[in-house]
Design a protein around this motif. Structure first.
Motif, PDB file in Angstrom:
ATOM      1  N   GLU A 199       0.817  -1.227   0.000  1.00  0.00           N
ATOM      2  CA  GLU A 199       0.000   0.000   0.000  1.00  0.00           C
ATOM      3  C   GLU A 199       0.845   1.269   0.000  1.00  0.00           C
ATOM      4  OE1 GLU A 199      -2.967   0.107   3.001  1.00  0.00           O
ATOM      5  OE2 GLU A 199      -3.868  -1.807   2.436  1.00  0.00           O
ATOM      6  N   ASN A 200       2.024   1.224   0.650  1.00  0.00           N
ATOM      7  CA  ASN A 200       2.846   2.443   0.727  1.00  0.00           C
ATOM      8  C   ASN A 200       3.460   2.824  -0.620  1.00  0.00           C
ATOM      9  OD1 ASN A 200       4.356   0.016   1.220  1.00  0.00           O
ATOM     10  ND2 ASN A 200       6.131   1.267   1.741  1.00  0.00           N
ATOM     11  N   TYR A 201       3.305   1.955  -1.640  1.00  0.00           N
ATOM     12  CA  TYR A 201       3.789   2.269  -2.985  1.00  0.00           C
ATOM     13  C   TYR A 201       2.635   2.500  -3.960  1.00  0.00           C
ATOM     14  CZ  TYR A 201       8.424   0.750  -1.443  1.00  0.00           C
ATOM     15  OH  TYR A 201       9.624   0.635  -0.785  1.00  0.00           O
ATOM     16  N   ASP A 212       1.963  -6.220  -9.619  1.00  0.00           N
ATOM     17  CA  ASP A 212       3.035  -7.064  -9.092  1.00  0.00           C
ATOM     18  C   ASP A 212       4.279  -6.203  -8.924  1.00  0.00           C
ATOM     19  OD1 ASP A 212       4.727  -9.470  -8.649  1.00  0.00           O
ATOM     20  OD2 ASP A 212       5.465  -8.981 -10.656  1.00  0.00           O
ATOM     21  N   VAL A 213       4.965  -6.356  -7.805  1.00  0.00           N
ATOM     22  CA  VAL A 213       6.116  -5.518  -7.485  1.00  0.00           C
ATOM     23  C   VAL A 213       7.181  -5.592  -8.573  1.00  0.00           C
ATOM     24  CG1 VAL A 213       8.022  -5.153  -5.869  1.00  0.00           C
ATOM     25  CG2 VAL A 213       5.741  -5.638  -4.999  1.00  0.00           C
ATOM     26  N   ALA A 244      18.799  -6.957  -6.469  1.00  0.00           N
ATOM     27  CA  ALA A 244      18.527  -8.380  -6.254  1.00  0.00           C
ATOM     28  C   ALA A 244      17.052  -8.658  -6.020  1.00  0.00           C
ATOM     29  CB  ALA A 244      19.357  -8.886  -5.076  1.00  0.00           C
ATOM     30  N   GLU A 245      16.347  -7.729  -5.354  1.00  0.00           N
ATOM     31  CA  GLU A 245      14.951  -7.946  -5.000  1.00  0.00           C
ATOM     32  C   GLU A 245      14.063  -6.843  -5.573  1.00  0.00           C
ATOM     33  OE1 GLU A 245      13.786 -10.547  -3.506  1.00  0.00           O
ATOM     34  OE2 GLU A 245      15.761 -11.446  -3.111  1.00  0.00           O
ATOM     35  N   PRO A 246      12.883  -7.194  -6.080  1.00  0.00           N
ATOM     36  CA  PRO A 246      11.965  -6.180  -6.621  1.00  0.00           C
ATOM     37  C   PRO A 246      11.599  -5.092  -5.616  1.00  0.00           C
ATOM     38  CG  PRO A 246      11.271  -8.369  -7.294  1.00  0.00           C
ATOM     39  CD  PRO A 246      12.388  -8.556  -6.307  1.00  0.00           C
ATOM     40  N   LEU A 247      11.417  -5.456  -4.347  1.00  0.00           N
ATOM     41  CA  LEU A 247      11.068  -4.447  -3.333  1.00  0.00           C
ATOM     42  C   LEU A 247      12.210  -3.458  -3.136  1.00  0.00           C
ATOM     43  CD1 LEU A 247       9.049  -6.398  -0.606  1.00  0.00           C
ATOM     44  CD2 LEU A 247       8.276  -4.408  -1.939  1.00  0.00           C
ATOM     45  N   ASP A 248      13.446  -3.955  -3.257  1.00  0.00           N
ATOM     46  CA  ASP A 248      14.606  -3.070  -3.155  1.00  0.00           C
ATOM     47  C   ASP A 248      14.617  -2.108  -4.340  1.00  0.00           C
ATOM     48  OD1 ASP A 248      17.103  -1.987  -2.402  1.00  0.00           O
ATOM     49  OD2 ASP A 248      18.154  -3.397  -3.703  1.00  0.00           O
ATOM     50  N   ARG A 249      14.308  -2.623  -5.545  1.00  0.00           N
ATOM     51  CA  ARG A 249      14.228  -1.758  -6.733  1.00  0.00           C
ATOM     52  C   ARG A 249      13.153  -0.691  -6.542  1.00  0.00           C
ATOM     53  NH1 ARG A 249      12.879  -5.371 -10.324  1.00  0.00           N
ATOM     54  NH2 ARG A 249      15.035  -5.998 -10.663  1.00  0.00           N
ATOM     55  N   MET A 250      12.013  -1.102  -6.003  1.00  0.00           N
ATOM     56  CA  MET A 250      10.917  -0.168  -5.790  1.00  0.00           C
ATOM     57  C   MET A 250      11.301   0.913  -4.781  1.00  0.00           C
ATOM     58  SD  MET A 250       7.902   0.336  -6.986  1.00  0.00           S
ATOM     59  CE  MET A 250       7.059  -1.165  -7.472  1.00  0.00           C
TER      60      MET A 250
END
Length: 197
Positions: free
Chosen positions: A124-126, A153-154, A179-185
């Motif tokens: 939700e925060n994105y 999708d992230v 390495a991780e989609p959440l890190d990219r976001m």
């Protein structure tokens, strides 16, 4: 590990992203023709140093990024200029282990595929980034790429945002290498906060 043809460019392609290429060099015309005939693709890698166009007097060996994206041709057309126009779409990321040039000057690379993260709904925060992506997709220049419908999708959202935002290719490559989609976001959110300041 697998050996694939490479297309070095001063641009970064992301999974889910699309890019338009104008092809005129015989080595790449042959490569594109082979890919269309075999329904195969090639690896697009960021060219950190060197020229995209082959020159026999080039003294500096091209420096290729260590991570790239496998590209498939999704559309093509003969341009009024006589060049071949192709639209490519990114799928899987890979790690470039070694590379060399064939006699026809096409780069070849031994690659190791990077596992794709499973689908994860955008937190939700994105949510504002989802809205930003929808705005970018409505832009006439982006609309011409005919991107596939985006899922919430992230990985897909972060890759498409990184592809479409007007940021330096060096920054895009760092986002591709995340390495991780959440890190990219999170990195994209930080970039946007910096630009808004």
């Amino acid at each position: 590990m697998e050996t694939i043809p490479l297309f070095p460019m001063h641009a970064v392609l992301f999974p889910h992203g699309r890019m338009f290429l104008q092809v005129f060099e015989s080595r790449y015309l042959d490569l594109i023709g082979q890919c269309m005939k075999e329904d195969s693709g090639f690896g697009l890698v960021w060219l950190k140093q060197g020229q995209e166009v082959y020159r026999s007097n080039e003294l500096v060996d091209p420096q290729l990024a260590q991570i790239g994206t496998y590209a498939k041709i999704v559309d093509w057309d003969s341009l009024p200029s006589g060049l071949l126009g192709v639209t490519i779409e990114g799928s899987d990321r890979f790690r470039l282990l070694t590379s060399y040039q064939r006699k026809d000057h096409v780069h070849m690379g031994e690659v190791e595929w990077i596992e794709t993260a499973g689908a994860t709904e955008l937190p939700e925060n994105y949510a504002e980034l989802w809205g930003l992506l929808q705005t970018l997709l409505d832009h006439p220049h982006v609309d011409r790429l005919k991107l596939n419908p985006v899922v919430n999708d992230v990985n897909a959202v972060s890759c498409l945002l990184a592809q479409l935002l007007p940021i330096e290719e060096r920054v895009k490559f760092n986002l591709l290498a995340a390495a991780e989609p959440l890190d990219r976001m999170a990195r994209i959110m930080t970039l946007l906060d910096q630009y808004s300041e």
